[in-house]
Scaffold this motif. Structure first.
Motif, mmCIF file in Angstrom:
data_model
loop_
_atom_site.group_PDB
_atom_site.id
_atom_site.type_symbol
_atom_site.label_atom_id
_atom_site.label_comp_id
_atom_site.label_asym_id
_atom_site.label_seq_id
_atom_site.Cartn_x
_atom_site.Cartn_y
_atom_site.Cartn_z
ATOM 1 N N UNK A 141 34.350 22.809 -34.527
ATOM 2 C CA UNK A 141 32.887 22.924 -34.474
ATOM 3 C C UNK A 141 32.479 24.370 -34.179
ATOM 4 N N UNK A 142 33.278 25.031 -33.319
ATOM 5 C CA UNK A 142 32.956 26.415 -32.974
ATOM 6 C C UNK A 142 32.861 27.342 -34.177
ATOM 7 N N UNK A 143 33.580 27.027 -35.250
ATOM 8 C CA UNK A 143 33.554 27.897 -36.425
ATOM 9 C C UNK A 143 32.232 27.822 -37.166
ATOM 10 N N UNK A 144 31.528 26.684 -37.023
ATOM 11 C CA UNK A 144 30.307 26.500 -37.811
ATOM 12 C C UNK A 144 29.085 26.286 -36.928
ATOM 13 N N UNK A 145 29.203 26.664 -35.667
ATOM 14 C CA UNK A 145 28.098 26.466 -34.704
ATOM 15 C C UNK A 145 26.819 27.117 -35.211
ATOM 16 N N UNK A 146 25.748 26.357 -35.151
ATOM 17 C CA UNK A 146 24.438 26.914 -35.504
ATOM 18 C C UNK A 146 24.115 26.838 -36.972
ATOM 19 N N UNK A 147 25.109 26.429 -37.779
ATOM 20 C CA UNK A 147 24.907 26.438 -39.219
ATOM 21 C C UNK A 147 25.075 25.062 -39.841
ATOM 22 N N UNK A 148 25.150 24.042 -38.989
ATOM 23 C CA UNK A 148 25.395 22.685 -39.477
ATOM 24 C C UNK A 148 24.436 21.710 -38.804
ATOM 25 N N UNK B 103 16.914 28.967 -41.155
ATOM 26 C CA UNK B 103 16.749 28.079 -40.002
ATOM 27 C C UNK B 103 17.993 27.964 -39.128
ATOM 28 N N UNK B 104 19.037 28.711 -39.452
ATOM 29 C CA UNK B 104 20.247 28.636 -38.627
ATOM 30 C C UNK B 104 19.962 29.140 -37.213
ATOM 31 N N UNK B 105 20.760 28.702 -36.274
ATOM 32 C CA UNK B 105 20.685 29.165 -34.879
ATOM 33 C C UNK B 105 19.304 28.925 -34.277
ATOM 34 N N UNK B 106 18.630 27.872 -34.694
ATOM 35 C CA UNK B 106 17.279 27.627 -34.197
ATOM 36 C C UNK B 106 17.108 26.149 -33.855
ATOM 37 N N UNK B 107 16.841 25.876 -32.572
ATOM 38 C CA UNK B 107 16.670 24.494 -32.133
ATOM 39 C C UNK B 107 15.462 23.816 -32.761
ATOM 40 N N UNK B 108 14.480 24.613 -33.103
ATOM 41 C CA UNK B 108 13.239 24.098 -33.680
ATOM 42 C C UNK B 108 13.489 23.097 -34.809
#
Lengths: 472, 472, 472
Positions: free
Chosen positions: A135-142, A442-447
């Motif tokens: 998961x760490x490899x794709x964090x924020x992009x999935x 929209x990556x790396x965005x909780x919104x």
């Protein structure tokens, strides 16, 4: 664009399907093991001898690592704290219940049933750790839907690989360096290779931390650091083997930590410390001692392994990760290749050296317990001799040290091949358009996936203030 | 000014030197103890009797206290959260590996080797706690290089003192009140006396907390609170002694906590609660019960000790700390003299009373186990009688209660003298100009030693807004 | 208005009175139990058989849940983080020391003394959990003085109810569903009914979260999640019963968690996740498996219970809580009726089904251990037969499954009646004007009871910026 990332139908549908499958399989196949089944207790059972009391403390420690440790560590992005912590929660929870079944079929299946005890949960936690590292490899992009798909594929691929290596190759890997860290790393790299996003190579405005997210992430590191000895020793032999595993892990982490501080200051332009190093590189020692963690490698070797793993990991972050992103289409978001891949290869190599150097002179007859595949096979008269010295010694395969070393090499290669192939395949499935994958923007965005509290907007605003009003 | 605080050369050089020394000493001197050495296991070894299973749970609990508990507690400054948490991480990690060697030479050295097991790690953690408490006196005013220097001197001075008192004075101090808390306190005061910064007596603009840093710090308090019973009982006799240690610590902390709330409200101008009281004064009870924690003092005495320690600690913060800073050149940043010194003296006094009041009527023959120096010496026929009642009772020194009490007094005085002298000396070394000591202006500011995330500037900005826009 | 909420006199006075009472009762009544009393050790005592080693690990885990888990979870309000975490600390600390006495008189009193060991502390922690759950109903709307009053009344009412049900009704309730969760829930609802604040039904400007408070609260959830198996199994029989309790709790929590994510996305207008669901609904499974947690219900039943409890809890938050607030004058701040009441009733029902379905075929002779009231009574020859199969089996009441089921129903009804009545009564006492109750306007605001750091004002300010400058 926003429509396509709604979880409204996708997530509940996928969860419902998975739950129906899990309930059906649990109903048909899962029962209690002999330590949890009331009917199998008799008048010679001593309740305090229940395996629970051997396994549960390690289980609980690893739980803290997985849910709190990983959860906080992955919450290091300024605008993706919910995502890091909460998707870790979701993915881990699903991965464990799924691994209970998948590993169950391969490891705990007899008389037509999977037999369940806390020991299965410990094994399932390790399978879960595999998924979380990837998961760490794709964090924020999935999206969470993609993560559940990843977990549902990675767990069976891992379970098969684990079973094949455990049953046919038979290796020494107490800390799970080969099976857990290398598998997780190359699987994750395979996935991220397929999910390559060229536009993110130039950085993303939201790919930053905040003062609070950095502190939260260090807390995660500390929880992982503190309980790593339990992780590395949970599945060793009890007694002196487990004792050494705890000592080596602690020593390896210690030397790795102070080395990380030194390297961080040395290679920083202004001679300051970089939080990302403290959050990640400090932990390298825990992986590096893994493959030889229960062996008589001597404390100083554990210390040296920590320093070496840390150094490799540090330079990996500095040079290899950017190179892989630009030239090899491998965007490794959290640098898992540095913390789990490079260290894993060092660890596996050290394990092979330790195997080649192991003699009866150092280990006494325990040699054939720690290196169980070197024990004489069933029927060999030497086995009976040894069983007088070590009651209950299991028959082995009569391998020499050199043979065992070759099997270790084979296991490393097979693991890397299987995990990379599995990761590529899984990445392809995760690309299906209906899995709510976030747009680059929209990556790396909780919104995107969360109802946000009203101050979230002002947190973004702060950045504007900071940039305009202050020359940092 | 900025140049002189760069860590670029200083920190890596110091770490390298220390690592070379440690690796050399580990290589030559450190081996496994009998519980971790494969060769010493034989066919009568029961793996589950390994000392690991007695020691590791307490080790793990104390690890959480040291890395997470102290780490969060010390992160209470608004602009020094990284420093508090991360320098604690660095200092603790180094202190433990250094203490393994230093205490190793004094306590675990035989046959030309230091014998390593988890029990050494537990002892090393206590030595580490000593360093971290002293660190509290100079928090925010020292560079990581200075902190490593402090640890590298404090650990051997502590190890010598500990060895001298354990071997020659022989005291009862299960919770480490005298050896840990008093030593750490007066060492820290010695250091801060030498590092006196007159200009900071008028306060520093950055010597403030924030809403989030206060919450983080309370979390640290809660982790310390929760695991303190493990700290106080880790080195007692097993069985009823350890059981009492846990009960007393819990009771002492409980009464101390509610007393702290009451005093905080009572002495606040507007009848509100002060977070600093809740972060620190609540913990006083844990120290205060320390010296008598394993004795039959009765639960109500533990309760009363908690109330007394808390009260002394509270008034120490209110009146003594400001006085010491202005009149005695002792700037005690975190008030360690209140939380560890005053409470330590109360605790040592209570321990002496408990020793004087201890009779066979209350303890039965166990008296000579809890107060092991009162056991009859080798060869005394009374010893044989007692060994029938308590199998395995070690011969003692045949001391009377009064004699033991005098030795306790001696130990208190020696500890205070040795630690204060050691602290002064260490402070002088820490003043060396090349140790990257921060200027007065740069104290309590993460900016000096860390690459900061971009929102850090806006956090400082907030203060301006707050001050200008709101009349609080 | 500000004057009337000052804690200056009220809190210290109340604490002083309580401490005097506690000290007096401790002095007269509390002594050590046989595992903590030095005098009761003899030459047949094996220190490692001390009950400490069976009870302390579970005690420590539950401590983390109570102080860190609850503390963080309740800190979810943006302007009430201090209140949530710190009042939890105060209330919990007082509740445990008070419960030691109250439960002591009912459960651990003989020879004119309350006998104290770690097992009492475990029981007191459960009583404390009762108070903290009830606290959830009135979070943000009560002063610490009111909370102490609530705890001082709730603990004895709980202790009496617990004693009456344990001694006269005798039920199976290993996870404390009936005695802990249902009692706590209906007591809390009784209190909040009396403390009804009509003006808060339209919402309160400060009844909001922030990005950081939401993350903190999820951390609390994770700590509760991780250690819940210890909570549900702390008081079961040792051995296979405890083993099953841990398995079921883990499985129930797992299925409940992924269900909560699915429902959260499905019923959100924009298909996003809601943090409140992740903070609360995920935990429903832990309560739902409670009443049958040690029985042979099969893993799949634990899984299904998790899904059911989670679903009921989710819809409770969505529909029932608003209805109760508007129509029934019950303002349940944290929704304890959903997380503890609805799930508790499902759990109690499942427990009754499990009791009715339990047969010797499934349990073997252990049936009479798990369902101890079904064991033959003293003197019955069948008892002697069974004692050959299960050494040390206690005589029971010879109840049939149907009889036991009816007693369970009676216990549920009595618990709900006693707790609701107790809650109403306690609520009336808490209304006394001198208890520093906050005005409607001052609810959910730390400013009222704490000296605030200077950035707190700017945190409020941020909201203004966010609202005016950004269209979210």
């Amino acid at each position: 664009m926003k429509k396509s990332s709604s979880l409204k139908i996708r997530l509940p549908t996928l969860v419902l399907v998975l739950e129906v499958i899990i309930i059906a399989l649990y109903a048909v196949f899962v029962t209690y093991d002999e330590n949890a089944d009331a009917k199998l207790q008799n008048n010679e059972t001593n309740p305090m001898d229940n395996s629970l009391y051997r396994d549960y403390p390690y289980f609980a420690d690893v739980q803290v690592m997985i849910f709190v440790g990983f959860g906080c560590l992955l919450a290091f992005f300024r605008f993706y704290g919910f995502g890091g912590m909460v998707f870790n929660f979701l993915t881990a929870t699903f991965a464990i219940q799924w691994a209970i079944l998948m590993q169950g079929f391969f490891q705990f299946y007899y008389d037509g049933k999977i037999h369940l005890g806390v020991i299965n949960l410990v094994n399932a936690e390790f399978a879960c750790a595999v998924v979380l590292i990837s998961f760490g490899a794709v964090l924020g992009k999935t999206s969470p839907v993609q993560l559940l798909v990843m977990a549902s594929l990675e767990i069976p691929i891992f379970a098969v690989t684990e079973w094949a290596i455990t049953k046919y190759i038979r290796i020494n890997d107490a800390g799970g360096t080969i099976l857990i860290h290398l598998f997780a790393c190359y699987f994750g790299l395979g996935v991220t290779f397929v999910l390559y996003r060229p536009s993110l190579n130039d950085g993303h405005a939201k790919e930053i931390t905040s003062y609070h997210s950095d502190i939260l992430s260090v807390m995660g590191t500390l929880f992982l650091w503190v309980f790593w000895p339990s992780f590395n020793s949970a599945l060793t032999f009890k007694g002196d083997d487990q004792h050494r595993a705890i000592l080596h892990t602690f020593i390896g982490l210690s030397s790795s930590t102070i080395t990380a501080f030194a390297l961080s200051a040395l290679f920083n332009k202004r001679g300051k410390l970089t939080m990302a190093d403290i959050q990640n590189v400090t932990l390298a020692g825990g992986v590096t001692v893994g493959a030889s963690v229960d062996m008589m490698i001597s404390p100083v070797a554990a210390y040296a392994l920590g320093v070496m793993g840390c150094t490799a990991c540090f330079f990996g972050y500095k040079y290899l990760s950017p190179f892989m992103a630009r030239r090899m289409r491998i965007q490794d978001q959290c640098g898992i290749h540095n913390l789990h891949g490079l260290t894993g290869i060092i660890s596996a190599t050290a394990g092979i050296c330790a195997i080649l150097l192991a003699t009866e002179e150092t280990y006494g007859p325990s040699l054939y317990q720690t290196f169980s595949h070197r024990a004489p096979p069933e029927g060999d008269p030497q086995l009976l001799e040894l069983q007088k010295l070590i009651p209950g010694l299991n028959p082995g395969l009569g391998r020499t040290a050199q043979e065992q070393a070759l099997y270790q090499v084979a296991a490393v290669l097979i693991t890397i091949a299987a995990s990379a192939a599995g990761g590529l395949l899984t990445g392809l499935v995760m690309k299906f358009p209906s899995l709510a994958s976030p747009s680059d923007e929209d990556c790396f965005d909780d919104e995107l996936f969360f109802d946000m509290p009203s101050d979230f907007a002002s947190i973004e605003l702060l950045k504007v203030y900071a940039v305009t009003a202050v020359s940092c």
